[in-house]
Design a protein around this motif. Structure first.
Motif, mmCIF file in Angstrom:
data_model
loop_
_atom_site.group_PDB
_atom_site.id
_atom_site.type_symbol
_atom_site.label_atom_id
_atom_site.label_comp_id
_atom_site.label_asym_id
_atom_site.label_seq_id
_atom_site.Cartn_x
_atom_site.Cartn_y
_atom_site.Cartn_z
ATOM 1 N N ILE A 155 1.938 15.453 -15.611
ATOM 2 C CA ILE A 155 1.508 14.432 -16.563
ATOM 3 C C ILE A 155 0.434 13.565 -15.905
ATOM 4 O O ILE A 155 0.352 13.472 -14.684
ATOM 5 N N ASP A 156 -0.398 12.932 -16.739
ATOM 6 C CA ASP A 156 -1.486 12.072 -16.255
ATOM 7 C C ASP A 156 -1.103 10.601 -16.261
ATOM 8 O O ASP A 156 -1.745 9.784 -15.594
ATOM 9 N N ALA A 157 -0.101 10.277 -17.048
ATOM 10 C CA ALA A 157 0.281 8.876 -17.211
ATOM 11 C C ALA A 157 1.756 8.802 -17.580
ATOM 12 O O ALA A 157 2.339 9.782 -18.078
ATOM 13 N N VAL A 158 2.343 7.659 -17.322
ATOM 14 C CA VAL A 158 3.753 7.490 -17.614
ATOM 15 C C VAL A 158 4.041 6.039 -17.969
ATOM 16 O O VAL A 158 3.440 5.114 -17.429
ATOM 17 N N GLU A 159 4.948 5.864 -18.904
ATOM 18 C CA GLU A 159 5.488 4.534 -19.148
ATOM 19 C C GLU A 159 6.984 4.630 -18.945
ATOM 20 O O GLU A 159 7.606 5.643 -19.224
ATOM 21 N N PHE A 160 7.570 3.529 -18.428
ATOM 22 C CA PHE A 160 9.025 3.508 -18.311
ATOM 23 C C PHE A 160 9.557 2.188 -18.836
ATOM 24 O O PHE A 160 9.910 2.086 -19.995
ATOM 25 N N VAL A 161 9.580 1.152 -18.037
ATOM 26 C CA VAL A 161 10.086 -0.131 -18.525
ATOM 27 C C VAL A 161 9.089 -1.232 -18.201
ATOM 28 O O VAL A 161 8.247 -1.597 -19.019
ATOM 29 N N GLY A 162 9.182 -1.761 -16.986
ATOM 30 C CA GLY A 162 8.323 -2.860 -16.587
ATOM 31 C C GLY A 162 8.289 -2.948 -15.074
ATOM 32 O O GLY A 162 8.806 -2.074 -14.369
ATOM 33 N N PRO A 163 7.697 -4.008 -14.527
ATOM 34 C CA PRO A 163 7.464 -4.088 -13.084
ATOM 35 C C PRO A 163 8.690 -3.857 -12.214
ATOM 36 O O PRO A 163 8.612 -3.162 -11.200
ATOM 37 N N TYR A 164 9.823 -4.428 -12.571
ATOM 38 C CA TYR A 164 10.998 -4.335 -11.701
ATOM 39 C C TYR A 164 11.460 -2.890 -11.530
ATOM 40 O O TYR A 164 11.675 -2.421 -10.414
ATOM 41 N N ASP A 165 11.619 -2.179 -12.640
ATOM 42 C CA ASP A 165 12.042 -0.780 -12.549
ATOM 43 C C ASP A 165 10.918 0.117 -12.049
ATOM 44 O O ASP A 165 11.145 1.045 -11.274
ATOM 45 N N ASP A 166 9.699 -0.150 -12.508
ATOM 46 C CA ASP A 166 8.577 0.704 -12.129
ATOM 47 C C ASP A 166 8.327 0.668 -10.621
ATOM 48 O O ASP A 166 7.979 1.680 -10.004
ATOM 49 N N GLU A 167 8.513 -0.504 -10.022
ATOM 50 C CA GLU A 167 8.346 -0.616 -8.572
ATOM 51 C C GLU A 167 9.362 0.267 -7.851
ATOM 52 O O GLU A 167 9.024 0.976 -6.893
ATOM 53 N N LYS A 168 10.600 0.245 -8.294
ATOM 54 C CA LYS A 168 11.642 1.043 -7.660
ATOM 55 C C LYS A 168 11.358 2.530 -7.772
ATOM 56 O O LYS A 168 11.671 3.306 -6.863
ATOM 57 N N LEU A 169 10.773 2.928 -8.891
ATOM 58 C CA LEU A 169 10.504 4.341 -9.108
ATOM 59 C C LEU A 169 9.200 4.804 -8.454
ATOM 60 O O LEU A 169 8.902 5.995 -8.441
ATOM 61 N N GLY A 170 8.414 3.859 -7.939
ATOM 62 C CA GLY A 170 7.273 4.212 -7.102
ATOM 63 C C GLY A 170 6.045 4.749 -7.811
ATOM 64 O O GLY A 170 5.187 5.379 -7.171
ATOM 65 N N PHE A 171 5.902 4.490 -9.090
ATOM 66 C CA PHE A 171 4.767 5.052 -9.826
ATOM 67 C C PHE A 171 3.421 4.615 -9.259
ATOM 68 O O PHE A 171 2.436 5.361 -9.321
ATOM 69 N N PHE A 172 3.352 3.404 -8.696
ATOM 70 C CA PHE A 172 2.094 2.870 -8.175
ATOM 71 C C PHE A 172 1.540 3.718 -7.034
ATOM 72 O O PHE A 172 0.350 3.635 -6.717
ATOM 73 N N GLN A 173 2.365 4.535 -6.437
ATOM 74 C CA GLN A 173 1.920 5.368 -5.322
ATOM 75 C C GLN A 173 1.048 6.537 -5.770
ATOM 76 O O GLN A 173 0.292 7.089 -4.961
ATOM 77 N N VAL A 174 1.150 6.914 -7.040
ATOM 78 C CA VAL A 174 0.394 8.077 -7.521
ATOM 79 C C VAL A 174 -0.482 7.775 -8.738
ATOM 80 O O VAL A 174 -1.244 8.637 -9.171
ATOM 81 N N ALA A 175 -0.372 6.585 -9.299
ATOM 82 C CA ALA A 175 -1.215 6.204 -10.442
ATOM 83 C C ALA A 175 -1.403 4.690 -10.386
ATOM 84 O O ALA A 175 -0.461 3.939 -10.640
ATOM 85 N N LYS A 176 -2.594 4.220 -10.063
ATOM 86 C CA LYS A 176 -2.753 2.799 -9.741
ATOM 87 C C LYS A 176 -3.042 1.895 -10.935
ATOM 88 O O LYS A 176 -2.844 0.684 -10.851
#
Length: 366
Positions: free
Chosen positions: A213-234
């Motif tokens: 996938i090219d993009a993802v949405e999940f919840v918000g900053p708190y959960d997204d940080e834990k899941l590490g999305f910022f490491q592969v999509a800035k």
């Protein structure tokens, strides 16, 4: 917390009935059956607010029944895959599940109203519709057809718009974009030119990392940080126009619910109500701090282009009208939901929005 304190706090029963129950508490506790349930969650263990709300509900139920009613919480994938919780509750594989209705729109788009639909209510408005605007009546009637009793049991508040490998500067940038998205939003994304897919929470990061996938949405900053999305999509976009106030619900198998003593039913309902408010409060408390950390780690905040949101808004309500023409259940809920939303938003435009706009900008021009 003892049973009497919990019931008093939750507002279950009148003062006289609660007082009477406290006098006979030991006898009641001894006479009630020992019950053990399993709860299947749609969410991974790393999302501790989501799983934590399930655990809060289980804790309150146990405390209020002197340990007679126990609910064991299982994270997504432990008992059943995260996107099969509805089926597991419906067929009695588990007694209850903590999940989101919009995961199951492939069965019936009406399920989306249990969570949220694009450009729908915020968390407060969702609660108002469900509790005092007729939402409970129409949703309970719908869920009964699926052998489920449903309870609001959490709300994340407005979510973020997701993580992207590249900037989205206009509507055209959505053409061919492979994005993880849930619910009716997938149909709207498709009409915008994107290629939506639905993936359970525990499987999102690997798909993003591998380029599935090219993009993802999940919840918000708190959960997204834990899941590490910022490491592969800035690139981190806002707002999540498809999730203004997404509700998380507890689904209970109809037969299991009916077999519960009335006091246990009241306790479980009150525990869900506490969880409903607690989830929003926890996210509100944690998201701002997490957002600061994400920006420090390299996340680049971007607002969605106006033309994209306007196109999505138009498509969304055209879609709802079309579905309502051919789906009686969807129409029944939509005919309750839409007029209430229009009315409650009138109040928010007069008081809430102007207030929020002012306090967010006050003093910044000096």
């Amino acid at each position: 917390m003892k049973r009497r304190a919990f019931l008093t706090k939750a507002g279950v029963g009148t003062v006289s009935t609660v007082a009477a129950s406290t006098l006979a508490a030991p006898a009641i506790a001894q006479s009630q059956p020992a019950i053990q349930w399993r709860l299947a969650s749609s969410f991974p263990k790393s999302t501790d607010i989501l799983i934590g709300t399930s655990e809060l509900i289980a804790k309150r139920v146990a405390e209020a029944t002197d340990g007679k009613f126990q609910i064991r919480v299982h994270a997504g994938g432990e008992l059943v895959p995260g996107l099969q919780v509805l089926d597991a509750v419906q067929n009695g594989t588990v007694q209850c599940g903590h999940t989101c209705g919009y995961y199951y729109v492939g069965k019936d788009p009406t399920f989306a109203f249990d969570t949220t639909v694009p450009f729908g209510p915020n968390a407060r408005q969702q609660n108002a519709w469900y509790q005092y605007g007729g939402g409970q009546e129409v949703m309970r009637a719908f869920f009964k057809k699926h052998n489920i009793v449903q309870f609001p049991a959490g709300n994340t508040g407005a979510q973020m718009g997701g993580w992207y490998r590249k900037e989205i500067k206009s509507l055209e940038d959505f053409n061919g974009l492979k994005i993880r998205i849930a619910g009716i939003t997938g149909q709207i994304m498709a009409k915008l030119g994107a290629a939506p897919t639905q993936i359970a929470g525990s499987d999102i990061y690997p798909a993003l990392e591998k380029g599935t996938i090219d993009a993802v949405e999940f919840v918000g900053p708190y959960d997204d940080e834990k899941l590490g999305f910022f490491q592969v999509a800035k690139y981190y976009y806002y707002p999540g126009w498809w999730e203004g106030g997404p509700q998380v619900s507890l689904y209970v198998n109809q037969q299991e619910w009916e077999a519960l003593p009335k006091s246990y039913q009241a306790i479980l309902a009150a525990a869900c109500a506490e969880g409903n408010g607690a989830m929003t409060a926890r996210y509100d408390a944690e998201n701002a701090k997490a957002l600061k950390r994400l920006v420090a780690k390299g996340a680049v905040l971007r607002p969605y282009p106006r033309d994209l949101m306007e196109a999505a808004h138009k498509i969304a309500f055209e879609l709802y009208e079309d579905i309502a023409k051919s789906n009686p259940d969807f129409k029944s809920v939509y005919d309750s939901w839409k007029p209430f939303l229009e009315e409650v938003q009138l109040w928010f435009r007069v008081a809430e929005l102007p207030y929020d706009n002012f306090v967010q900008t006050a003093g910044r021009s000096k």
